[in-house]
Design an enzyme around this catalytic site. Structure first.
Site, PDB file in Angstrom:
ATOM      1  N   CYS A  50       0.826  -1.212   0.000  1.00 18.82           N
ATOM      2  CA  CYS A  50       0.000   0.000   0.000  1.00 18.82           C
ATOM      3  C   CYS A  50       0.858   1.259   0.000  1.00 18.82           C
ATOM      4  CB  CYS A  50      -0.988  -0.014   1.151  1.00 18.82           C
ATOM      5  SG  CYS A  50      -0.269  -0.394   2.724  1.00 18.82           S
ATOM      6  N   ASN A  51       2.120   1.129   0.329  1.00 16.49           N
ATOM      7  CA  ASN A  51       2.970   2.320   0.333  1.00 16.49           C
ATOM      8  C   ASN A  51       3.908   2.427  -0.864  1.00 16.49           C
ATOM      9  OD1 ASN A  51       2.020   3.640   2.543  1.00 16.49           O
ATOM     10  ND2 ASN A  51       3.326   2.517   3.972  1.00 16.49           N
ATOM     11  N   ARG A  52       4.035   1.367  -1.636  1.00 12.45           N
ATOM     12  CA  ARG A  52       4.965   1.447  -2.762  1.00 12.45           C
ATOM     13  C   ARG A  52       4.621   0.444  -3.848  1.00 12.45           C
ATOM     14  NH1 ARG A  52      10.009   1.848  -1.159  1.00 12.45           N
ATOM     15  NH2 ARG A  52       9.364   2.405   0.937  1.00 12.45           N
ATOM     16  N   SER A 109      10.788   3.186   4.708  1.00 13.59           N
ATOM     17  CA  SER A 109       9.362   3.055   5.021  1.00 13.59           C
ATOM     18  C   SER A 109       8.793   4.345   5.579  1.00 13.59           C
ATOM     19  CB  SER A 109       9.161   1.945   6.054  1.00 13.59           C
ATOM     20  OG  SER A 109       9.629   0.732   5.556  1.00 13.59           O
ATOM     21  N   GLN A 116       6.742  -4.948   8.527  1.00 12.08           N
ATOM     22  CA  GLN A 116       5.979  -5.640   7.482  1.00 12.08           C
ATOM     23  C   GLN A 116       6.702  -5.692   6.144  1.00 12.08           C
ATOM     24  OE1 GLN A 116       4.568  -3.503   9.524  1.00 12.08           O
ATOM     25  NE2 GLN A 116       2.604  -4.242  10.250  1.00 12.08           N
ATOM     26  N   GLN A 120       6.754  -8.469   2.970  1.00 16.69           N
ATOM     27  CA  GLN A 120       6.169  -8.168   1.660  1.00 16.69           C
ATOM     28  C   GLN A 120       7.195  -8.371   0.554  1.00 16.69           C
ATOM     29  OE1 GLN A 120       5.043  -4.285   2.918  1.00 16.69           O
ATOM     30  NE2 GLN A 120       2.898  -4.833   3.279  1.00 16.69           N
ATOM     31  N   ALA A 190     -16.106   0.667  24.384  1.00 17.58           N
ATOM     32  CA  ALA A 190     -15.758  -0.487  23.561  1.00 17.58           C
ATOM     33  C   ALA A 190     -15.354  -0.048  22.155  1.00 17.58           C
ATOM     34  CB  ALA A 190     -16.911  -1.477  23.523  1.00 17.58           C
ATOM     35  N   GLU A 192     -12.815   1.160  18.918  1.00 13.34           N
ATOM     36  CA  GLU A 192     -11.812   0.425  18.148  1.00 13.34           C
ATOM     37  C   GLU A 192     -10.427   0.524  18.787  1.00 13.34           C
ATOM     38  OE1 GLU A 192     -10.409   0.633  13.599  1.00 13.34           O
ATOM     39  OE2 GLU A 192     -12.425   1.353  14.033  1.00 13.34           O
ATOM     40  N   CYS A 194      -9.628   1.022  21.929  1.00 19.84           N
ATOM     41  CA  CYS A 194      -9.576   0.194  23.123  1.00 19.84           C
ATOM     42  C   CYS A 194      -9.357  -1.259  22.743  1.00 19.84           C
ATOM     43  CB  CYS A 194     -10.891   0.293  23.891  1.00 19.84           C
ATOM     44  SG  CYS A 194     -10.798   1.330  25.326  1.00 19.84           S
TER      45      CYS A 194
END
Lengths: 423, 275
Positions: A50-52, A109, A116, A120, A190, A192, A194
């Site tokens: 998604c970044n490159r 990055s 990650q 990849q 509750a 995301e 947390c």
């Protein structure tokens, strides 16, 4: 023979451009084949995250190489080249090697040191080698990239500090409690955030998760996810003493917890420390509680500051990592040189000429009475023998079909057989 | 013999200095080497120190604690040994960096004092001398280490409360670990100190004819004992921990130091033979 890398990343292109140029995993094998033919690459690999989006290739011709890659991308994604061509970087030879090492080591990055990218790149390499579009040089480049990534990870502190809110909270908790095994976490709200933080805590061996929420059913849902207990929102204040770590992120406009509640809780738990993380905006927990002994409160800004400092530290570690990369690039260059044909030809000629001259000297000194004419005849004979002898090895070195990256590179073979010195 | 004795002490001192330097190196350039190097130096220093002490005991024919030089040196040795015990059970970065300066002060002080063998005062010729001194000194050594943990605790707690979370914060151990270490030292040191005082009182009844003479040393060790007794009670029954326990331990440390040295230097009394 040149290593080339062309592509774009989070620094050169906005996300919508990256999206449009991204490759789906299942279309990469076909793309690789097309890429090899259209861009004239003997080896090829596509890295798409998604970044490159990057193309790694080996080619004999550097001229127009960038244009050929642009044309391939434009053709494959059916986009006008003008949309993205100016955002594409192009690295060749040493710069390409360095780029590959830096990408693998997560120095290129968005969040330096994030782990990650290595996975990849490994996946991309796996796909390319399954599709049989990698050969000697890309194989070596990738293996060295994975190696240097590991070196950077173990020899620098580039990835040793938390750079997300939830990880920063876990790190802080460890600085208070040491070991998180057997601790209890209470989630207030509750949301995301947390949930994500709770997941990190559970991975650290937390014993129990308590969840409370204005909507009780949502608390039950989340509690079920962590095999925890749902607590009613009306009574959670009476159970604060149960928790060692409290994460709060409700939409409440007022403070839910203040010094009074925590003083009571501390008394019940005989002053065992409580670590509170308030990720709500506006805040859920009165900042005054931080003044109580054995209470440690961090809000979103505090955590953000921790993260900023950790990022600074990563930047400094990145400088050390660049040094490691430099060394490795140099080693790779040496290896590449040993593959090149022309220096090998020169070295082979030089070595044979030296042997011939030495043996000729010996013979001539044994026959001091030879005339100049006779000496010249002998010299000519030696030269003719060496030239005839070298004829086939040199042809083998120069023949294009031996240098297509399929078999072992002839330069390496010849250097081995003739035991030529390393350049 | 005299020369070997001095050389061994100087050697121990040098190792303690190395340990302190390593401790500072660790603070600014952390690494496993600096971390372990510091405690290893204390370990080797303690070996030399013990050798020196044994030589001295052999020469005097008793536990060599009959003058200020010997007492300082013996206390430093016990502190180093206590450190090794604690470090083995509960290894904590930086505890060595706290212990080493104390070791240096005591050993250096011992070294600059006249360390010729002095004739043993007749009153000290007793079975109770080694028992009383060993127990009291060992108890104090553990309590002093507990104070080290307390100091580090207070620094680390301050950093966390004020959210100064870079640099040294990363090097210091977790609060809970420091608090546990403080408690561990208290549980070891307090019973030893208690036994030390009781054995002293038994000895006193033989030597001076009365269990308790309100001699300054006795009074001050009672004060010290009461302080730590209160801390132990608070910890066991009232949930005292963390900051409060750390502060009390540091006050206790001051009381120990005064009982050990201050009493002899500033007050006179039955224990005054050390001069």
């Amino acid at each position: 023979m040149h290593i080339v890398i062309s592509g774009l990343n989070h620094q050169t292109a906005p996300v919508d451009t990256r999206e449009r140029l991204a490759f789906k995993a299942e279309e990469i094998p076909a793309a690789l084949e097309k890429l090899r033919q259209e861009a004239g690459l003997s080896e090829a690999l596509i890295l798409s995250t998604c970044n490159r989006v990057e193309i790694y290739g080996i080619t004999d011709r550097l001229d127009n190489c960038r244009e050929r890659m642009v044309a391939f991308l434009a053709g494959f994604h059916r986009l006008p080249a003008a949309d993205f061509a100016d955002k594409l970087y192009f690295h060749a030879d040493q710069a390409a090697v360095r780029h590959s090492f830096r990408v693998a080591s997560s120095l290129d990055s968005m969040v330096i040191g994030e782990p990650q990218i290595l996975g990849q790149l490994k996946d991309a390499f796996f796909i390319a080698s399954e599709a049989r579009t990698t050969g000697l040089i890309l194989n070596r480049l990738m293996h060295r990239s994975f190696f240097i990534a590991k070196e950077v990870r173990t020899r620098t502190k580039i990835a040793s500090s938390a750079v997300s809110v939830s990880f920063a909270a876990v790190e802080l908790a460890k600085k208070i409690f040491g070991d998180l095994k057997g601790m209890k976490v209470m989630l207030i709200g509750a949301g995301e955030m947390c949930e994500l933080a709770a997941r990190h805590f559970v991975n650290q061996g937390i014993e129990q998760v308590l969840v409370t929420n204005r909507t009780f059913s949502r608390a039950q849902e989340l509690a079920a996810e962590f095999e925890g207990i749902a607590v009613s929102f009306d009574s959670f204040r009476q159970e604060l003493d149960e928790a060692d770590i409290i994460l709060s992120s409700t939409g409440s406009p007022d403070y839910l917890i203040g010094p009074t509640e925590l003083t009571t809780a501390l008394k019940k738990r005989r002053n065992r420390p409580i670590f509170l993380i308030d990720i709500a905006v506006p805040r859920d927990i009165d900042p005054k509680v931080n003044e109580l002994d054995n209470i440690y409160l961090f809000d979103v800004d505090d955590l953000q500051e921790v993260i900023t400092e950790n990022l600074d530290q990563r930047q400094q570690e990145a400088l050390r990592a660049e040094g490691l990369v430099d060394q490795e690039v140099e080693k790779f260059e040496l290896w590449l040189e040993s593959l090149a044909v022309t220096p090998t030809i020169k070295a082979l000629r030089r070595q044979t000429a030296e042997i011939a001259a030495r043996e000729l000297d010996k013979t001539l000194s044994a026959f001091p009475d030879l005339s100049d004419k006779e000496k010249r005849k002998l010299e000519a004979m030696v030269k003719a023998i060496t030239n005839k002898f070298l004829h086939h090895p040199l042809n083998y070195l120069k023949a294009p079909e031996n240098n297509n990256g399929q078999g072992p590179p002839p330069a390496v073979v010849i250097r081995k057989i003739f035991k030529l010195p390393e350049e | 013999m005299e020369l070997i004795y001095s050389l061994l002490l100087v050697g121990a001192l040098l190792l303690y200095v190395i340990s302190m330097i390593t401790g500072f190196v660790y603070l600014f350039r952390p690494g496993q080497k600096a971390l372990h190097g510091g405690s290893d130096a204390i370990r080797f220093g303690a070996v030399l120190h013990a050798a020196a002490f044994l030589i001295r005991c052999f020469e005097t024919g008793t536990l060599a604690v009959t003058n200020l030089h010997e007492s300082l040196s013996f206390f430093a040795l016990l502190l180093a040994l206590a450190f090794i015990v604690v470090n083995r059970k509960n290894s904590i970065a930086m505890l060595g960096a706290f212990t080493a300066p104390l070791l240096i002060i005591f050993t250096l002080w011992a070294l600059v004092l006249n360390h010729a063998v002095t004739p043993q005062p007749p009153i000290l010729k007793s079975f109770w001398l080694p028992v009383h001194v060993l127990l009291s000194f060992a108890g104090n050594a553990f309590l002093v280490l507990g104070c080290g943990a307390a100091v580090i605790y207070l620094i680390q707690e301050h950093l966390i409360k004020k959210k100064r979370l870079k640099g040294i914060f990363r090097r210091l151990p977790a609060l809970q670990k420091l608090d546990e270490l403080n408690y561990f030292c208290l549980r070891l040191g307090f019973p030893l100190l208690t036994l030390g005082i009781i054995s002293g009182s038994v000895w006193a009844s033989y030597a001076w004819g009365s269990h308790w003479n309100w001699d300054p040393k006795e009074t001050w060790s009672l004060i010290t004992w009461l302080l730590f007794a209160a801390l132990l009670h608070g910890r066991m029954n009232s949930g005292w921990r963390g900051r409060r326990a750390a502060l009390l331990t540091i006050i206790g440390f001051a009381a120990i130091m005064f009982t050990f040295l201050g009493v002899n230097l500033f007050l006179s009394g039955l224990h005054g033979y050390l001069h």
